[in-house]
Enzyme design. Structure first.
Site, mmCIF file in Angstrom:
data_model
loop_
_atom_site.group_PDB
_atom_site.id
_atom_site.type_symbol
_atom_site.label_atom_id
_atom_site.label_comp_id
_atom_site.label_asym_id
_atom_site.label_seq_id
_atom_site.Cartn_x
_atom_site.Cartn_y
_atom_site.Cartn_z
ATOM 1 N N ASP A 30 4.539 0.678 11.897
ATOM 2 C CA ASP A 30 3.370 -0.006 11.316
ATOM 3 C C ASP A 30 3.271 -1.466 11.738
ATOM 4 O O ASP A 30 2.295 -2.133 11.392
ATOM 5 C CB ASP A 30 3.420 0.066 9.786
ATOM 6 N N LYS A 73 0.849 -1.201 0.000
ATOM 7 C CA LYS A 73 0.000 0.000 0.000
ATOM 8 C C LYS A 73 0.883 1.250 0.000
ATOM 9 O O LYS A 73 0.666 2.176 -0.786
ATOM 10 C CB LYS A 73 -0.881 0.005 1.241
ATOM 11 N N ASN A 74 1.896 1.249 0.868
ATOM 12 C CA ASN A 74 2.673 2.487 1.082
ATOM 13 C C ASN A 74 3.714 2.756 0.011
ATOM 14 O O ASN A 74 4.416 3.753 0.058
ATOM 15 C CB ASN A 74 3.306 2.468 2.477
ATOM 16 N N CYS A 112 -5.298 12.548 11.960
ATOM 17 C CA CYS A 112 -6.027 11.280 11.832
ATOM 18 C C CYS A 112 -5.970 10.628 13.203
ATOM 19 O O CYS A 112 -5.426 11.175 14.148
ATOM 20 C CB CYS A 112 -5.381 10.398 10.759
ATOM 21 N N ARG A 144 -8.832 -0.543 4.511
ATOM 22 C CA ARG A 144 -8.020 0.529 3.914
ATOM 23 C C ARG A 144 -6.668 -0.013 3.465
ATOM 24 O O ARG A 144 -6.106 0.449 2.475
ATOM 25 C CB ARG A 144 -7.758 1.645 4.941
ATOM 26 N N ARG A 165 -0.140 14.740 12.577
ATOM 27 C CA ARG A 165 0.422 14.484 11.236
ATOM 28 C C ARG A 165 0.516 15.754 10.393
ATOM 29 O O ARG A 165 -0.078 15.907 9.343
ATOM 30 C CB ARG A 165 -0.375 13.391 10.546
HETATM 31 C C1 EPZ Z 1 4.028 6.950 6.089
HETATM 32 O O1 EPZ Z 1 3.249 7.989 6.657
HETATM 33 C C2 EPZ Z 1 3.119 5.732 6.018
HETATM 34 N N1 EPZ Z 1 1.976 6.020 5.158
HETATM 35 C C3 EPZ Z 1 2.638 5.369 7.427
HETATM 36 O O2 EPZ Z 1 1.873 4.165 7.306
HETATM 37 C C4 EPZ Z 1 3.852 5.079 8.290
HETATM 38 O O3 EPZ Z 1 3.421 4.801 9.613
HETATM 39 C C5 EPZ Z 1 4.790 6.302 8.293
HETATM 40 O O4 EPZ Z 1 5.151 6.629 6.929
HETATM 41 C C6 EPZ Z 1 6.061 6.051 9.080
HETATM 42 O O5 EPZ Z 1 6.725 4.952 8.563
HETATM 43 C C7 EPZ Z 1 2.141 5.962 3.809
HETATM 44 O O6 EPZ Z 1 3.220 5.710 3.317
HETATM 45 C C8 EPZ Z 1 0.928 6.242 2.983
HETATM 46 P P1 EPZ Z 1 6.060 10.423 8.128
HETATM 47 P P2 EPZ Z 1 3.805 9.513 6.642
HETATM 48 O O7 EPZ Z 1 5.933 11.641 7.288
HETATM 49 O O8 EPZ Z 1 4.496 9.779 5.373
HETATM 50 C C9 EPZ Z 1 5.899 13.701 11.537
HETATM 51 C C10 EPZ Z 1 0.068 2.740 7.686
HETATM 52 O O9 EPZ Z 1 -0.376 2.234 8.724
HETATM 53 N N2 EPZ Z 1 5.900 14.674 10.427
HETATM 54 O O10 EPZ Z 1 7.335 9.647 8.101
HETATM 55 O O11 EPZ Z 1 2.719 10.396 7.055
HETATM 56 C C11 EPZ Z 1 4.565 12.963 11.623
HETATM 57 O O12 EPZ Z 1 3.639 13.718 12.368
HETATM 58 C C12 EPZ Z 1 0.478 4.196 7.674
HETATM 59 O O13 EPZ Z 1 0.234 2.132 6.603
HETATM 60 C C13 EPZ Z 1 6.007 16.028 10.717
HETATM 61 O O14 EPZ Z 1 6.100 16.420 11.879
HETATM 62 O O15 EPZ Z 1 4.886 9.412 7.822
HETATM 63 C C14 EPZ Z 1 4.919 11.686 12.307
HETATM 64 O O16 EPZ Z 1 4.936 11.911 13.710
HETATM 65 C C15 EPZ Z 1 0.227 4.878 9.011
HETATM 66 N N3 EPZ Z 1 5.984 16.922 9.700
HETATM 67 C C16 EPZ Z 1 6.343 11.411 11.818
HETATM 68 O O17 EPZ Z 1 6.834 12.662 11.294
HETATM 69 C C17 EPZ Z 1 5.881 16.524 8.384
HETATM 70 O O18 EPZ Z 1 5.884 17.392 7.485
HETATM 71 C C18 EPZ Z 1 6.406 10.361 10.720
HETATM 72 O O19 EPZ Z 1 5.681 10.848 9.634
HETATM 73 C C19 EPZ Z 1 5.779 15.146 8.109
HETATM 74 C C20 EPZ Z 1 5.794 14.232 9.146
#
Ligand code: EPZ
Length: 421
Positions: free
Chosen positions: A308, A22-23, A116, A400, A121
């Site tokens: 995850d 998915k990711n 969410c 999802r 996020r």
């Molecule tokens: C991706 O989310 C995945 N989703 C998530 O999988 C996964 O948990 C996550 O990466 C971490 O591995 C998809 O790929 C669609 P991040 P993403 O940006 O990109 C903070 C699942 O269950 N952050 O690495 O949103 C954020 O709040 C889903 O399949 C900022 O502060 O993850 C979080 O605390 C859930 N500012 C941390 O970084 C930003 O601009 C990690 O977020 C971006 C992120």
């Protein structure tokens, strides 16, 4: 809303093939916005999140066609560069359209995704990076209003190796002028797969999968269709879910269609707990093992323990011998499976970012509620070892990100009934 009724305890045996990740699928489908031609894919997963992102792309004018396992997305001419709140609020990965739209059209109006279940996020890192590439960003009425005469390659150092921000900036850099270097980039295998997809379109990218990614910007005319339909990597998180299911139920299960090297740290932890398995390049077979022992883990960006898999690991920890500790460092609210697991007899105490899990002899079936995607998976895992019937509500969370998980588990011997609601 659909419900699942799960009878336990069961023992899973047999083999299961995971779907495409998915990711990786989500950013790669969004990357077709860069391509002024039809892009073919082989076996994209049938998931709600994938349908959502395709709906969003179609709302901009991308043409979709399907024949058998082949899906074609054609972004030759777009009608608008607007990502509406109605769609973005249901799936935050929609914010990934920002980079490609800015790169190709110099304009984008993308709804802020909002939080969410698992956390606020924010997208500040995405926006910081776009400004480094020369974009002007305004936030108006809940929308990111971005413009750029021309994106110019730059060195962008991420304050945190955000997966989404890395993907967004990689896509923006494809059509920027000159070279872009992303320092402290996310290193997840899904990033590497996005790079492989872009390279297949003629983009020059090096360093994907490391913390330093270099993208050479090219004019859009240099993007060319790949020679064959693109197949996304297997879903390592789905694989980890099935591996843990096999271990918990004490069966022998072969999990195919993914790369165990993408789960190295998870497999190290499972081995340390006493699990027994044999892996080759594209599959892993779980062997019967004695009762596992507790362990301490802390989630971290790849190659650390993946957030995850945190909920699924906690399901396993709830029935091992002794205590375990889980520290969740990535998201601020990713323990919502805990109260639901507690209803089944799991003994989990929360303290800030950490959870203390005391292993129990057995769990008991109970009505429980899904709250987010991976928490839902944890509940199914617990339900398959619990004594009696577990009614799992709000199963849409599960749909999802897991393609036909109830069918796949039933084929392995689980006793699951889906009641359409
Ligand atoms: C991706 O989310 C995945 N989703 C998530 O999988 C996964 O948990 C996550 O990466 C971490 O591995 C998809 O790929 C669609 P991040 P993403 O940006 O990109 C903070 C699942 O269950 N952050 O690495 O949103 C954020 O709040 C889903 O399949 C900022 O502060 O993850 C979080 O605390 C859930 N500012 C941390 O970084 C930003 O601009 C990690 O977020 C971006 C992120």
């Amino acid at each position: 809303m659909d419900k699942l009724f799960v009878e336990g305890p069961v023992t899973l045996n047999g083999s299961v093939k995971v779907s495409s990740a998915k990711n990786a699928t989500l950013p790669i489908l969004v990357a077709t916005l860069l391509c002024p031609y039809a892009v073919k894919f082989d076996s994209i997963p049938d998931l709600m999140d994938v349908s959502t992102i395709i709906k969003l792309l179609q709302s901009m004018g991308v043409k979709l066609s399907q024949s058998g396992d082949e899906t074609t997305l054609d972004a030759t001419t777009l009608m608008n560069q607007h990502a509406d709140y109605a769609l973005v609020k249901t799936m935050r990965a929609s914010v990934l359209v920002l980079g490609p739209l800015l790169a190709r059209y110099g304009v984008a109006s993308v709804s802020l995704p909002g939080g969410c279940a698992i956390g606020a996020r924010p997208v500040d890192i995405h926006l910081m990076g776009m400004e480094k590439l020369g974009a002007q960003i305004q936030i108006e009425n809940g929308y990111i209003k971005a413009t750029a005469k021309k994106l110019i390659g730059a060195v962008i150092t991420l304050p945190f190796p955000s997966v989404g921000a890395t993907e967004n900036l990689m896509m923006a850099a494809v059509l920027a002028e000159g070279e872009t270097v992303i320092e402290n980039a996310a290193m997840e295998p899904e990033i590497d797969d996005l790079a492989d997809f872009l390279i297949a379109q003629g983009v020059k990218i090096s360093g994907a999968g490391t913390s330093r990614i270099i993208i050479q910007g090219i004019p859009i005319e240099r993007l060319k269709p790949a020679t064959k339909p693109y197949r996304v990597i297997g879903d390592r998180i789905e694989a980890a879910t099935f591996i843990i299911a096999a271990i918990m139920t004490g069966g022998e299960v072969k999990v195919e269609g993914f790369k165990p090297k993408h789960l190295t740290y998870v497999l190290e932890i499972l081995k340390k707990m006493g699990a027994d398995f044999v892996a080759d390049e594209n599959s892993l077979t779980v062997k019967k093992s004695n009762r596992l022992k507790g362990v301490a883990i802390e989630t971290a960006p790849y190659p650390g323990f993946p957030t995850d898999v945190q909920a699924q690991m906690m399901a396993l920890m709830s029935i091992v011998e002794g205590s375990s500790i889980v520290t969740e460092t990535i998201f601020e609210n990713r323990f919502m499976h805990v109260p639901e697991m507690g209803r089944m007899g799991a003994r989990v105490t929360l303290k800030g970012k950490s959870a203390l899990i005391e292993g129990v002899e057995s769990l008991s079936g109970a009505p429980v509620m899904c709250t987010d995607l991976r928490a839902s998976a944890a509940l199914i895992l617990c339900a398959m070892v619990a004594k009696g019937t577990t009614e799992i509500q709000r199963v849409y969370h599960l749909d999802r990100g897991y393609e036909k998980i109830d069918e796949k588990l039933t084929n392995l011997g689980a006793r699951i009934k889906r009641v359409k609601g």
